[in-house]
Structure formats: C-alpha cells, structure tokens
Design an enzyme around this catalytic site. Structure first.
Site, PDB file in Angstrom:
ATOM      1  N   HIS A  44       0.512  -1.177   0.078  1.00 15.90           N
ATOM      2  CA  HIS A  44      -0.007  -0.041  -0.251  1.00 15.90           C
ATOM      3  C   HIS A  44       0.638   1.730  -0.172  1.00 15.90           C
ATOM      4  O   HIS A  44       0.769   1.769   0.717  1.00 15.90           O
ATOM      5  CB  HIS A  44      -0.768  -0.125   1.068  1.00 15.90           C
ATOM      6  CG  HIS A  44      -1.576  -1.312   1.038  1.00 15.90           C
ATOM      7  ND1 HIS A  44      -3.550  -0.631   0.610  1.00 15.90           N
ATOM      8  CD2 HIS A  44      -1.932  -2.519   0.890  1.00 15.90           C
ATOM      9  CE1 HIS A  44      -3.738  -1.914  -0.154  1.00 15.90           C
ATOM     10  NE2 HIS A  44      -3.587  -2.847   0.980  1.00 15.90           N
ATOM     11  N   GLY A 132      -8.241 -13.558  -9.022  1.00 16.15           N
ATOM     12  CA  GLY A 132      -8.548 -12.877  -7.728  1.00 16.15           C
ATOM     13  C   GLY A 132      -7.750 -13.829  -6.689  1.00 16.15           C
ATOM     14  O   GLY A 132      -8.384 -13.625  -5.661  1.00 16.15           O
ATOM     15  N   GLY A 134      -4.781 -12.615  -5.378  1.00 15.06           N
ATOM     16  CA  GLY A 134      -3.904 -11.640  -4.426  1.00 15.06           C
ATOM     17  C   GLY A 134      -2.023 -11.945  -5.438  1.00 15.06           C
ATOM     18  O   GLY A 134      -1.563 -11.582  -4.812  1.00 15.06           O
ATOM     19  N   LEU A 135      -2.556 -12.702  -6.224  1.00 14.48           N
ATOM     20  CA  LEU A 135      -1.171 -13.078  -6.863  1.00 14.48           C
ATOM     21  C   LEU A 135      -1.175 -12.015  -7.980  1.00 14.48           C
ATOM     22  O   LEU A 135      -0.218 -12.800  -8.773  1.00 14.48           O
ATOM     23  CB  LEU A 135      -0.353 -14.761  -7.458  1.00 14.48           C
ATOM     24  CG  LEU A 135      -0.651 -15.678  -5.970  1.00 14.48           C
ATOM     25  CD1 LEU A 135      -1.151 -16.679  -5.701  1.00 14.48           C
ATOM     26  CD2 LEU A 135      -0.238 -15.272  -4.975  1.00 14.48           C
ATOM     27  N   SER A 136      -2.178 -11.102  -8.043  1.00 14.43           N
ATOM     28  CA  SER A 136      -1.858 -10.744  -9.373  1.00 14.43           C
ATOM     29  C   SER A 136      -2.041 -11.251 -11.091  1.00 14.43           C
ATOM     30  O   SER A 136      -1.451 -11.086 -11.364  1.00 14.43           O
ATOM     31  CB  SER A 136      -0.022  -9.992  -9.666  1.00 14.43           C
ATOM     32  OG  SER A 136      -0.077  -8.384 -10.034  1.00 14.43           O
ATOM     33  N   SER A 137      -3.415 -12.041 -10.826  1.00 12.14           N
ATOM     34  CA  SER A 137      -3.596 -12.455 -11.704  1.00 12.14           C
ATOM     35  C   SER A 137      -3.819 -11.851 -13.044  1.00 12.14           C
ATOM     36  O   SER A 137      -4.057 -11.412 -14.019  1.00 12.14           O
ATOM     37  CB  SER A 137      -4.388 -13.465 -11.276  1.00 12.14           C
ATOM     38  OG  SER A 137      -5.414 -13.568 -11.310  1.00 12.14           O
ATOM     39  N   ASP A 182       1.838  -3.964  -9.730  1.00 12.80           N
ATOM     40  CA  ASP A 182       1.385  -5.501 -10.410  1.00 12.80           C
ATOM     41  C   ASP A 182       2.203  -5.415 -12.022  1.00 12.80           C
ATOM     42  O   ASP A 182       2.741  -6.528 -11.988  1.00 12.80           O
ATOM     43  CB  ASP A 182      -0.026  -5.471 -10.121  1.00 12.80           C
ATOM     44  CG  ASP A 182      -0.022  -5.618  -8.209  1.00 12.80           C
ATOM     45  OD1 ASP A 182       0.948  -5.248  -8.061  1.00 12.80           O
ATOM     46  OD2 ASP A 182      -1.131  -5.561  -8.348  1.00 12.80           O
ATOM     47  N   TYR A 234     -10.618  -0.914  -0.631  1.00 15.09           N
ATOM     48  CA  TYR A 234      -8.485  -0.608  -1.216  1.00 15.09           C
ATOM     49  C   TYR A 234      -8.939   1.201  -1.320  1.00 15.09           C
ATOM     50  O   TYR A 234      -8.281   1.637  -1.040  1.00 15.09           O
ATOM     51  CB  TYR A 234      -8.611  -1.277  -3.319  1.00 15.09           C
ATOM     52  CG  TYR A 234      -7.450  -1.042  -3.317  1.00 15.09           C
ATOM     53  CD1 TYR A 234      -6.394  -1.551  -2.649  1.00 15.09           C
ATOM     54  CD2 TYR A 234      -7.614  -0.102  -4.359  1.00 15.09           C
ATOM     55  CE1 TYR A 234      -4.966  -1.644  -3.933  1.00 15.09           C
ATOM     56  CE2 TYR A 234      -5.807  -0.073  -5.002  1.00 15.09           C
ATOM     57  CZ  TYR A 234      -5.152  -0.803  -4.795  1.00 15.09           C
ATOM     58  OH  TYR A 234      -3.716  -0.045  -5.113  1.00 15.09           O
TER      59      TYR A 234
HETATM   60  C1  GLA Z   1      -2.826  -4.284  -5.618  1.00 14.68           C
HETATM   61  C2  GLA Z   1      -2.825  -3.402  -5.899  1.00 14.68           C
HETATM   62  C3  GLA Z   1      -0.984  -2.386  -6.038  1.00 14.68           C
HETATM   63  C4  GLA Z   1      -0.848  -2.572  -4.532  1.00 14.68           C
HETATM   64  C5  GLA Z   1      -1.292  -3.814  -3.693  1.00 14.68           C
HETATM   65  C6  GLA Z   1      -1.322  -3.065  -2.264  1.00 14.68           C
HETATM   66  O1  GLA Z   1      -2.190  -5.199  -5.487  1.00 14.68           O
HETATM   67  O2  GLA Z   1      -2.648  -3.502  -7.072  1.00 14.68           O
HETATM   68  O3  GLA Z   1      -1.048  -1.586  -6.940  1.00 14.68           O
HETATM   69  O4  GLA Z   1      -1.735  -1.382  -4.226  1.00 14.68           O
HETATM   70  O5  GLA Z   1      -2.586  -3.847  -3.364  1.00 14.68           O
HETATM   71  O6  GLA Z   1       0.189  -3.101  -2.045  1.00 14.68           O
END
Ligand code: GLA
Length: 394
Positions: A44, A132, A134-137, A182, A234
């Site tokens: 964050h 979805g 949290g691994l940036s899919s 990401d 968020y």
């Molecule tokens: C998500 C967002 C990122 C970042 C993180 C928290 O992954 O896509 O840009 O803000 O949360 O660090």
C-alpha cells in the site's frame, strides 16, 4: 505442500495454440506469457509514490494472439467457458464491456488512447495462477496481452510504458483503482532478482534475491479466501492517504520522512487517518532497510522487518484478515524467520521466509492452525524469483 511446478510453459503454449486454432480457425501470430507476483515488502505504498519490492512468480497467464483485419477485440479464456467475448470498437469505452473481457479490451483501449496505432486482435488466454487470489492474476493477463499487442504491431513502447498502459486499463477501463506495482513486476522482474521500484520516478533496480545459496525458502501461503479490490476498502484506503497528504500539504505520503513522522501525526486529528499515515511512512522506511540488507547479502536478516510490516498492515492499515494473521502467526511460531501478508490484503496470500530445512514444519504448522480454526485448507508453495513477461514461441 505442493511440489514446485516444473517449467511447463512449452506444453502450455502448445495447448493454448491448439485452443486458438479451434476458436479462430487459423494459427496465432505468436504466444506471450506474463507472470503474477508476490511483494516482498512495500505494501500500500505504490499509490503513495513510495517504494515496492516484488518478485515475479513462475505462475501467470499465457496468450496466443493474432492481428485482425478489423478493429474488433475477440478474446477467449480457457478458465472461462471458452466462449469468445467479442468487443467492437463502439464498445471500447470505460463501462462498455461487462465481465472479464474488460481486461483484454482495456489494454487495447489504453494503448490506442496513449497514441499507439493498433487494429483488432484475436486472443486466447490460459492461466495457471489463482484468479482473484492476490497473486496479481489481472496484471498477468493485462501484461501478456499488452506485450502481445506491442510485438504484433511493432509498437515503439518501453516496458515501463506498457506497465502504465496496464495500470490505466485496470483503473480507468475496468474501474479498479490499482497502483503501478503489479504490472511493473510482471513486465520488469528478472530471474533471481527482486524489483526495487520507486513508484514516483519509476526508476528501478534489480536487487539480487538468491534464496537457495542462503539456504532459505520463501513460502507462499494462499489462504484461498478471495480478496476483492472492487468492494471499496482499497479505494477507501487510497482516499484516506490522499486526504492525509492534503492535510500535511505534501504531494504524496512518500514525502513524509520517518524522522518527521511524529510531527506529521500531530497535525492529523482523525485517529484512523493517523494510523494509515503511520503505516505508509514506516513501510517505506522498511523497504529501504530490506533493500539495504539484501544488497549486503544478508537475506536471513530481513525477517523482523517482514513481521513489522505485517503488524503495521494489521493494526494501522487494517487490511489483514483472520486467515492472514493465522498464517503469519503459525509460520513464525514454527520457526519461520519472518512472515507477512502480501498484496492488497483482505484475504489472498501471506509469505513466510524460512530456512529450507524448516519448510516442512512451517507448512505443517500452518495447515494444522487452519484446520483448528476451521479455515479452508491453505495452498502452500515455495516461490523463487522468476523472470518477467516474454514471448514464448517465435
Ligand atoms: C494491489 C494493487 C497494487 C498495490 C497492492 C498493495 O495488489 O494492485 O497496486 O497497491 O494492492 O500494496
């Protein structure tokens, strides 16, 4: 605990090329892959112009693609029902594409809006990363499509710029106000390195992240509790940070130095906003400390900073969850050097840094804590720093 995935990219490429033939009727122009990520530290901070330190995972999204003669975006996903989503040019505006098709369509929209000339595309996507989770899919999907478009249309665009395109697609076209971390991780990470990124200047440095020679392992503990960025929490954190920066009269919270934190906090009345500021300012300082330790080859010394990051995210930023706290606590009690939630929070994944000799005991302790607490069984795997997005087959 899952075995490490072998490099199955070639097999996955053949599979997606075959599927492409069924959907489009012709072979693709090529195949591109982009990874998901975990963030070592710097959570964050990216929408506060701060520092982040992600690594790319071996998991991600692969796309087979070809150019079309018209301006339509045709996309099909093997994770969905395979039925192609067809997006005509008149739908290419924010809010114009419902569902998952907004992600690939958003890339074409964002590239055109940034001034790049590209026509329509056929895309068939396949992913081996939890959606979805949290691994940036989503960044993996966006970056695979962005790189495919850039290559196919010979666009003169840098990877830094493609990351901005992906960020704009997600925040403006899909409508999830994410930061730059990401897509930067997916496009810029290099094998064996963590990406130290200054999200204000977009300057980046590859920091050696060699766990193996240090006898260490990095476990990813996927709580399998879905995180949802679109539900407002968020955006709410971002808004609190912007409000704080306005009160403190700085462009972004990045501009508050750790040494000036107490003075800054005194100027803020709202106790919640005060806590948010404390997280961001201390987290930026922790990233710099971790980078310093890694640069000295002292990977085994970063554990306490990971734990401090988690506590700050849990208590000050309030984005952890019961599952994430349990994972961190169980891992550390079982001997991990450090652990923390990674990514946006509210579910998703935690990471634990541990001696390789203690991997089995840390994983077992985490699994039994989850069982005791009646949480879903976590999915645990060891991560190493993989390479960023690339063309897979000529
Ligand atoms: C998500 C967002 C990122 C970042 C993180 C928290 O992954 O896509 O840009 O803000 O949360 O660090």
């Amino acid at each position: 605990m899952e075995a490490e995935a072998s490099d199955e990219l070639g097999a996955r490429a053949s599979h997606v090329i075959e599927a492409f033939g069924h959907v489009v009727g012709d072979p693709p122009d090529g195949c591109w892959a982009a990874p998901g990520r975990i963030n070592i530290i710097g959570e964050h901070t990216d929408y506060n112009d701060g520092y982040v330190l992600p690594i790319a995972l071996r998991y991600g999204v692969i796309v087979a693609a070809s150019k079309r003669a018209d301006r339509t975006v045709l996309a099909s996903s093997l994770q969905k029902d395979g039925v192609p989503v067809s997006v005509d040019e008149d739908q290419l505006h924010p809010g114009g594409v419902p569902g998952w098709g907004a992600y690939p369509a958003g890339i074409v929209w964002a590239l055109r809006r940034a001034g790049y000339e590209l026509g329509g595309v056929n895309l068939v996507l396949d992913g081996d990363i939890s959606i979805g989770g949290g691994l940036s899919s989503s960044a993996a999907l966006e970056c695979a499509v962005a790189l495919a478009c850039a290559d196919m249309f010979s666009l003169d665009v840098s990877r830094h710029e493609l990351a901005l395109v992906a960020r704009n697609a997600e925040s403006e076209f899909v409508g999830v106000p994410v930061g730059i971390m990401d897509p930067s991780a997916s496009l810029l990470c290099q094998r064996g390195h963590a990406l130290f990124l200054d999200t204000r200047t977009l300057e980046s440095e590859q920091i050696p992240f060699d766990l193996e020679s240090a006898g260490l392992s990095l476990l990813v503990i996927d709580t399998r509790a879905a995180h949802r960025l679109a539900d407002g929490a968020y955006a709410n954190r971002r808004a609190a940070c912007e409000e704080a920066a306005a009160i403190l009269n700085v462009p972004a919270l990045r501009d508050v130095e750790l040494a000036d934190l107490d003075g800054a906090l005194e100027q803020i009345e709202d106790p919640t906003i005060r806590r948010r500021v404390r997280h961001v300012v201390t987290e930026n300082a922790r990233v710099l400390e971790v980078v310093d330790l890694l640069s000295q080859g002292r990977t085994d010394a970063i554990g306490p900073l990971l734990i401090a990051s988690h506590e700050s995210l849990r208590d000050d930023y309030e984005v952890s969850s019961g599952e994430l706290d349990a994972a961190v606590e169980a891992a550390v009690s079982a001997g991990a050097l450090g652990a923390r939630m990674t990514g946006a929070g509210f579910g998703g994944c935690a990471i634990a840094l541990t001696a390789t000799s203690a991997v089995a005991q840390v994983a077992a302790a985490t699994e039994s804590a989850f069982e005791r607490l009646e949480f879903r069984r976590p999915r645990i795997f060891a991560a190493s720093a993989a390479g960023g997005a690339r063309r897979v087959l000529a």
